[in-house]
Design a protein around this motif. Sequence first.
Motif, PDB file in Angstrom:
ATOM      1  N   UNK A  86       0.834  -1.205   0.000  1.00  0.00           N
ATOM      2  CA  UNK A  86       0.000   0.000   0.000  1.00  0.00           C
ATOM      3  C   UNK A  86       0.868   1.253   0.000  1.00  0.00           C
ATOM      4  N   UNK A  87       1.902   1.253   0.826  1.00  0.00           N
ATOM      5  CA  UNK A  87       2.802   2.409   0.899  1.00  0.00           C
ATOM      6  C   UNK A  87       3.551   2.591  -0.422  1.00  0.00           C
ATOM      7  N   UNK A  88       3.911   1.491  -1.072  1.00  0.00           N
ATOM      8  CA  UNK A  88       4.566   1.591  -2.375  1.00  0.00           C
ATOM      9  C   UNK A  88       3.646   2.253  -3.402  1.00  0.00           C
ATOM     10  N   UNK A  89       2.361   1.930  -3.339  1.00  0.00           N
ATOM     11  CA  UNK A  89       1.393   2.515  -4.279  1.00  0.00           C
ATOM     12  C   UNK A  89       1.099   3.976  -3.973  1.00  0.00           C
ATOM     13  N   UNK A  93      -0.541   7.867   2.018  1.00  0.00           N
ATOM     14  CA  UNK A  93      -1.695   7.303   2.729  1.00  0.00           C
ATOM     15  C   UNK A  93      -1.285   6.959   4.162  1.00  0.00           C
ATOM     16  N   UNK A  94      -1.578   7.860   5.077  1.00  0.00           N
ATOM     17  CA  UNK A  94      -1.094   7.695   6.448  1.00  0.00           C
ATOM     18  C   UNK A  94      -1.647   6.458   7.142  1.00  0.00           C
ATOM     19  N   UNK A  95      -2.858   6.056   6.798  1.00  0.00           N
ATOM     20  CA  UNK A  95      -3.418   4.852   7.435  1.00  0.00           C
ATOM     21  C   UNK A  95      -2.573   3.621   7.132  1.00  0.00           C
ATOM     22  N   UNK A  96      -2.039   3.535   5.917  1.00  0.00           N
ATOM     23  CA  UNK A  96      -1.199   2.382   5.557  1.00  0.00           C
ATOM     24  C   UNK A  96       0.050   2.327   6.420  1.00  0.00           C
ATOM     25  N   UNK A  97       0.675   3.482   6.633  1.00  0.00           N
ATOM     26  CA  UNK A  97       1.858   3.535   7.486  1.00  0.00           C
ATOM     27  C   UNK A  97       1.519   3.119   8.911  1.00  0.00           C
ATOM     28  N   UNK A 113       9.716  -0.998  14.305  1.00  0.00           N
ATOM     29  CA  UNK A 113       8.425  -0.306  14.306  1.00  0.00           C
ATOM     30  C   UNK A 113       8.627   1.204  14.406  1.00  0.00           C
ATOM     31  N   UNK A 114       9.531   1.623  15.273  1.00  0.00           N
ATOM     32  CA  UNK A 114       9.780   3.059  15.422  1.00  0.00           C
ATOM     33  C   UNK A 114      10.394   3.637  14.139  1.00  0.00           C
ATOM     34  N   UNK A 115      11.266   2.862  13.473  1.00  0.00           N
ATOM     35  CA  UNK A 115      11.848   3.328  12.204  1.00  0.00           C
ATOM     36  C   UNK A 115      10.772   3.513  11.136  1.00  0.00           C
ATOM     37  N   UNK A 116       9.764   2.667  11.150  1.00  0.00           N
ATOM     38  CA  UNK A 116       8.661   2.813  10.194  1.00  0.00           C
ATOM     39  C   UNK A 116       7.956   4.150  10.423  1.00  0.00           C
ATOM     40  N   UNK A 117       7.731   4.490  11.676  1.00  0.00           N
ATOM     41  CA  UNK A 117       7.097   5.785  11.958  1.00  0.00           C
ATOM     42  C   UNK A 117       7.994   6.958  11.568  1.00  0.00           C
ATOM     43  N   UNK A 118       9.279   6.779  11.681  1.00  0.00           N
ATOM     44  CA  UNK A 118      10.205   7.828  11.236  1.00  0.00           C
ATOM     45  C   UNK A 118      10.045   8.051   9.726  1.00  0.00           C
ATOM     46  N   UNK A 119       9.993   6.965   8.984  1.00  0.00           N
ATOM     47  CA  UNK A 119       9.798   7.068   7.529  1.00  0.00           C
ATOM     48  C   UNK A 119       8.432   7.663   7.213  1.00  0.00           C
ATOM     49  N   UNK A 120       7.426   7.281   7.989  1.00  0.00           N
ATOM     50  CA  UNK A 120       6.068   7.796   7.766  1.00  0.00           C
ATOM     51  C   UNK A 120       6.016   9.304   7.969  1.00  0.00           C
ATOM     52  N   UNK A 121       6.722   9.790   8.989  1.00  0.00           N
ATOM     53  CA  UNK A 121       6.754  11.240   9.230  1.00  0.00           C
ATOM     54  C   UNK A 121       7.330  11.979   8.030  1.00  0.00           C
ATOM     55  N   UNK A 122       8.328  11.401   7.400  1.00  0.00           N
ATOM     56  CA  UNK A 122       8.936  12.020   6.216  1.00  0.00           C
ATOM     57  C   UNK A 122       7.968  11.973   5.031  1.00  0.00           C
ATOM     58  N   UNK A 124       4.653  11.651   5.126  1.00  0.00           N
ATOM     59  CA  UNK A 124       3.378  12.328   5.420  1.00  0.00           C
ATOM     60  C   UNK A 124       3.617  13.414   6.472  1.00  0.00           C
ATOM     61  N   UNK A 125       4.356  14.457   6.132  1.00  0.00           N
ATOM     62  CA  UNK A 125       4.755  15.435   7.152  1.00  0.00           C
ATOM     63  C   UNK A 125       3.612  16.213   7.788  1.00  0.00           C
ATOM     64  N   UNK A 126       2.441  16.237   7.165  1.00  0.00           N
ATOM     65  CA  UNK A 126       1.321  16.992   7.737  1.00  0.00           C
ATOM     66  C   UNK A 126       0.321  16.102   8.472  1.00  0.00           C
ATOM     67  N   UNK A 127       0.583  14.806   8.535  1.00  0.00           N
ATOM     68  CA  UNK A 127      -0.361  13.886   9.176  1.00  0.00           C
ATOM     69  C   UNK A 127      -0.302  14.009  10.696  1.00  0.00           C
ATOM     70  N   UNK A 128      -1.406  14.429  11.274  1.00  0.00           N
ATOM     71  CA  UNK A 128      -1.494  14.530  12.732  1.00  0.00           C
ATOM     72  C   UNK A 128      -1.512  13.141  13.366  1.00  0.00           C
TER      73      UNK A 128
END
Length: 194
Positions: A86-89, A93-97, A113-122, A124-128
């Motif tokens: 999903x993230x590749x597509x 999409x913050x829900x996928x992360x 798991x924490x590294x995944x959130x680090x990547x997600x922040x990059x 999706x920088x505006x995702x609350x």
Amino acid sequence: TDDQPLVESASVEHTEKLKKQANAKFNKGDFAAARALYTEGIQSMQGFSLTTTTQRQLLAHMHSNRGVTYFREKLFQECIDDCKRAVECDPSHDKSWIRWWRAVVAGPDWKQAHRILERAKTACPTSQRIAEEHRQSHHHTLILVDCHELIRRKDYGAAHRRLSETDVSQSSHLQLLCTASRLCACTGQATLAL
């Protein structure tokens, strides 16, 4: 071919219908039926050029939603695999992360798991939602590291105080829950540990 955009457009409509049907099954708790419909939708998009944002987002949602069906049945690796797709597509999409992170945090590798959130922040920088999950994950990780060190030194009282800084019962952080249980067992609170 010249007909490819028409075929893809019709298939996107078909996939949207399958997604709605699958969501309805999921909401009724019929995860196997929902998963079958998400899978059918994913398969109907095979061979697509995925040149439009709509196509990429739809495929991401189908994979992400199917991932949740796996998560609900504690099939974490399958959930992880779908959320990665999903993230590749659609990396935005913050829900996928978040779903990917939750499946990984359900296992033993809380650092990954924490590294995944680090990547997600990059990505999706505006995702609350991601910002909040990241904040909590960081907080829980610091507590976990401190507690492991305190338990190693057999300073159970200090570890218990450090752990009481968060509501562990509301955490999805498996390692934190296990550490809390271990600490309860070490301090003679066996029933609480269970």
